[in-house]
Write an enzyme that holds these catalytic residues in place. Structure first.
Site, PDB file in Angstrom:
ATOM      1  N   ASP A  60      23.716  19.132  54.720  1.00 30.33           N
ATOM      2  CA  ASP A  60      22.289  18.991  54.446  1.00 30.33           C
ATOM      3  C   ASP A  60      22.068  19.491  53.025  1.00 30.33           C
ATOM      4  OD1 ASP A  60      19.547  19.272  54.172  1.00 30.33           O
ATOM      5  OD2 ASP A  60      19.244  20.195  56.138  1.00 30.33           O
TER       6      ASP A  60
ATOM      7  N   TYR B 282       6.624  11.421  47.243  1.00 27.46           N
ATOM      8  CA  TYR B 282       7.907  10.847  46.850  1.00 27.46           C
ATOM      9  C   TYR B 282       8.000  10.731  45.333  1.00 27.46           C
ATOM     10  CZ  TYR B 282      11.845   7.556  46.852  1.00 27.46           C
ATOM     11  OH  TYR B 282      13.050   6.929  46.643  1.00 27.46           O
TER      12      TYR B 282
END
Length: 280
Positions: free
Chosen positions: A63, A155
């Site tokens: 991760d 984003y």
């Protein structure tokens, strides 16, 4: 960086999408490829398929938002191959609401952790190794056309930061006389499953903001399939940029007018406006 055969490439977010496209391209160029992803089943499947095609592949679950995971990834790579020559900080997710202020703090924490801190963690861990090797090496940071344009919400905020950070690292490497080089990848629409990012959202970020009105998975899937370029095409563009030591990798030249529009408005002191998407 021209001699790529048998060199070691590390790619995050490699189980699918752009990451897999780069992995296929690099393997085709004779590189040894380290695939990393948080999605373990997909990572195993992609690894098996690439090996079946003759690629030399090493897989590591990680991760990228967790610094220790990225450090463990580097340790695994160095144990396996003893060096790293190309790093693609590619893992990314999409989340958030519109209007943006309805996004939750968990939305912000997750997207910043993956899209921005994933790049930070990868750079901090791998770049000193590349410098110490004292040979040709290259980093590719996946940003987005949203990092160069107006209106990208959460984003876009993360991808704008990736562009800025990458520009800084480029200048620092050149001014310092170090051998590694860096590129920032700013793709337009690519045929990936980023619209299904929520499948990998960690349980530690449970508070999800409201879904933007008018958005549906089926519509997103259709748009990405119909208008998105193939990830392998992007992989080939990335490989060429590495060979040319070219910083900006813009996969969709039709967005040039949009970049110019934003730049003109900044220089003129005008308020931001949006042009219609290319082909609209």
């Amino acid at each position: 960086m021209h001699d790529l055969e048998h060199k070691v490439a590390v790619i995050t977010g490699a189980a699918g999408g752009i990451g897999r496209g780069m992995a296929e391209t690099f393997a085709g160029a004779g590189m040894r490829v380290v695939l990393s992803d948080v999605e373990e089943a997909a990572l195993r499947s992609t690894t098996a398929e690439l090996r079946a095609d003759g690629a030399e592949v090493h897989a590591v679950v990680a991760d990228v938002s967790v610094a220790d995971d990225v450090s463990s990834l580097a340790e695994s790579v160095l144990r396996k191959y003893g060096a790293v020559h190309v790093l693609c900080n590619n893992a990314g997710v999409h989340t958030g609401s519109r209007p943006s202020w309805q996004s939750t703090l968990d939305d912000w924490a997750w997207i910043l952790g993956v899209n921005l801190m994933g790049v930070v963690h990868g750079t901090r861990v791998f770049l000193p190794v590349m410098i110490e090797q004292n040979e040709d090496a290259h980093i590719v940071n996946t940003a987005s056309m949203a990092g160069l344009l107006t209106g990208g919400s959460l984003y876009g905020a993360t991808k704008t930061a990736v562009v800025s950070l990458s520009e800084t690292v480029h200048l620092e490497l050149v001014e310092g006389g170090w051998k590694p080089r860096i590129s920032v990848l700013c793709p337009g629409l690519v045929d990936t499953r980023i619209y299904l990012s929520g499948r990998n959202r960690p349980s530690r970020f449970p508070d999800v903001g409201p879904t933007p009105s008018g958005w549906s998975v089926d519509e997103a899937r259709r748009a990405f399939k119909e208008y998105g370029v193939a990830p392998r095409v992007v992989g080939e563009q990335v490989l060429q940029a590495i060979r040319e030591e070219r910083f900006y990798v813009l996969t969709h030249p039709e967005y040039g007018e949009h970049i110019q529009h934003r730049t003109r408005q900044i220089l003129a002191g005008e308020n931001p406006t949006l042009l219609p998407p290319p082909g609209a």
